[in-house]
Design an enzyme around this catalytic site. Structure first.
Site, PDB file in Angstrom:
ATOM      1  N   HIS A 249      -8.571  93.823 150.144  1.00 22.82           N
ATOM      2  CA  HIS A 249      -9.001  94.205 151.492  1.00 22.82           C
ATOM      3  C   HIS A 249      -8.751  95.696 151.682  1.00 22.82           C
ATOM      4  O   HIS A 249      -7.996  96.307 150.929  1.00 22.82           O
ATOM      5  CB  HIS A 249      -8.200  93.424 152.548  1.00 22.82           C
ATOM      6  N   ASP A 251      -7.275  98.183 154.861  1.00 21.15           N
ATOM      7  CA  ASP A 251      -6.580  98.006 156.139  1.00 21.15           C
ATOM      8  C   ASP A 251      -7.456  98.604 157.240  1.00 21.15           C
ATOM      9  O   ASP A 251      -8.000  99.688 157.072  1.00 21.15           O
ATOM     10  CB  ASP A 251      -5.216  98.722 156.108  1.00 21.15           C
ATOM     11  N   HIS A 305      -7.155  97.178 148.276  1.00 19.06           N
ATOM     12  CA  HIS A 305      -5.896  96.851 147.617  1.00 19.06           C
ATOM     13  C   HIS A 305      -5.635  95.361 147.764  1.00 19.06           C
ATOM     14  O   HIS A 305      -6.306  94.691 148.552  1.00 19.06           O
ATOM     15  CB  HIS A 305      -4.750  97.700 148.189  1.00 19.06           C
ATOM     16  N   ARG A 315       8.943  87.963 146.355  1.00 18.26           N
ATOM     17  CA  ARG A 315       8.698  89.362 146.688  1.00 18.26           C
ATOM     18  C   ARG A 315       8.533  89.489 148.194  1.00 18.26           C
ATOM     19  O   ARG A 315       7.938  88.614 148.833  1.00 18.26           O
ATOM     20  CB  ARG A 315       7.437  89.827 145.951  1.00 18.26           C
TER      21      ARG A 315
END
Ligand code: OGA
Ligand code: NI
Length: 380
Positions: A249, A251, A305, A315
């Site tokens: 996507h 941002d 990203h 994570r």
């Protein structure tokens, strides 16, 4: 290996998490977080040192015993500042991403916020559901689900807003009713305020990098600006090559300031290749959002990203988003519009974008262009 997701032990990836479209999956080599970017420095998201800014703010303080700040030092620092501005602009033209070191946000505060995020994700599911994010809503706990998305992300997320009105206390009161809501909300609010301060300084440097006065876009940072944060938690995944942590996507925001822990997972697409962003807990990852791409008349890029998952380590990332007020008109300034570089996007408001065009997929931006050109985006 036995893996727990939402407290349930599983050995195989349930079907709802299996991405059948291979173009969205990662290859085994892309999953290999030991891939050494240092062997390919040209493929490393630049790490920029902000120490020169911290020194500058020291210099601004009055020094009673030393009124004659040597002029040479000042000139040197000005030069280093200029170099920083240039490096930042260059990174945003190519990568849309960079990391910042010596950013001035207290490492202990970052750790406190991370600890609270872990405390939150470790709560029993029925407690987390007290702040469940209903379909179509922006804030609360849940899965990052996107329009038309069929495959679930291998992640939990919790999205909060600080400005213009904070929903952090309310949600903390529900989540930590049995313990200490204030411990959570004070850490999160202090962290977001510190990152907001950093984001505003970065916006000024980035604006200067476009050849404008540093305060040129400060109208977008008025009281009504929107500051939000999403905690992303990626549990270990039994079959990471079949799953997706966060699909590709861009941002939508002005700027994103992300902190990742020491586990790799964030990747940026450059020239069609997925490049890992090396985890640096002493740094923040900064990226240009769609709105800044518009403000910069595409000199700065809002870049695709994604987050990949792995089978051995959980994570955590903390993503802070800086946005203009909902009713602010987002338009490239006349200084950035020339015959060779005409205006690329017509002006629009952030609210207009969110309501009409923001379907976060890898096609978000293309979809928005369709919208800007006056076509109906509802088919998307
Ligand atoms: C995001 C994002 C990446 C990550 O939250 O928008 O891109 O590493 N997160 O969690
Ligand atoms: Ni993102």
């Amino acid at each position: 290996m036995e893996i727990s997701h939402h407290g349930v032990s599983i050995q195989l990836l349930p079907a709802m998490f299996i991405e059948v479209d291979k173009s969205h999956r990662c290859t085994m080599s892309e999953l290999d977080s030991t891939w050494e970017v240092s062997e390919h420095p040209e493929l490393e998201v630049p790490v920029l040192d902000l120490a020169v800014l911290l020194e500058n703010s020291e210099l601004e303080k009055p020094r009673p015993e030393d009124n004659d700040q040597p002029a040479g030092d000042m000139i040197l620092q000005q030069r280093r500042r200029q170099e920083l501005v240039k490096a930042m602009a260059k990174a945003c033209q190519r990568w849309g991403f960079f990391q910042v070191l010596n950013h001035g946000v207290d490492q202990a505060l970052i750790q406190r916020c991370e600890a609270e995020a872990h405390r939150m994700f470790q709560l029993p599911l029925d407690v987390k559901e007290r702040v469940h994010r209903p379909p179509g809503a922006s804030f609360g706990y849940g899965a990052n689900t996107w329009v038309n998305q069929k495959v679930m992300h291998w992640a939990e997320s919790f999205h909060m807003q600080l400005h213009p009105t904070s929903n952090i206390h309310d949600m903390a009161a529900k989540l930590f009713a049995e313990s200490d809501p204030n411990q959570f909300s004070s850490a999160v609010e202090e962290y977001m305020a510190a990152v907001d301060g950093l984001a505003r300084r970065l916006l000024e440097l980035l604006t200067e990098g476009l050849g404008l006065e540093p305060g040129h876009f400060n109208q977008y940072l008025e009281k009504e600006r929107m500051i939000s944060m999403r905690f992303n938690f990626y549990p270990p995944c039994p079959e990471p090559s079949l799953a997706i942590g966060l699909r590709a996507h861009t941002d939508p925001h002005l700027l994103t300031i992300l902190h990742q822990d020491s586990v790799a997972g964030l990747q940026v697409q450059i020239d069609g290749k997925w490049i890992p962003v090396k985890p640096r807990p002493d740094c923040f990852v900064v990226n240009i959002g769609d709105l800044f791409q518009v403000l910069s008349n595409t000199m700065y890029k809002s870049v695709l990203h994604r987050a990949v998952v792995n089978s051995s380590s959980q994570r955590l990332s903390l993503a802070c988003f800086l946005n203009p007020p909902l009713n602010a008109t987002v338009a490239a300034p006349p200084e950035l519009i020339t015959p060779e570089w005409p205006q690329i996007y017509r002006p629009f408001t952030w609210l207009e974008y969110l309501k009409n065009a923001y379907f976060p997929t890898e096609r978000t931006w293309e979809n928005f262009i369709v919208y800007l050109e006056g076509k109906d985006p509802s088919h998307l």
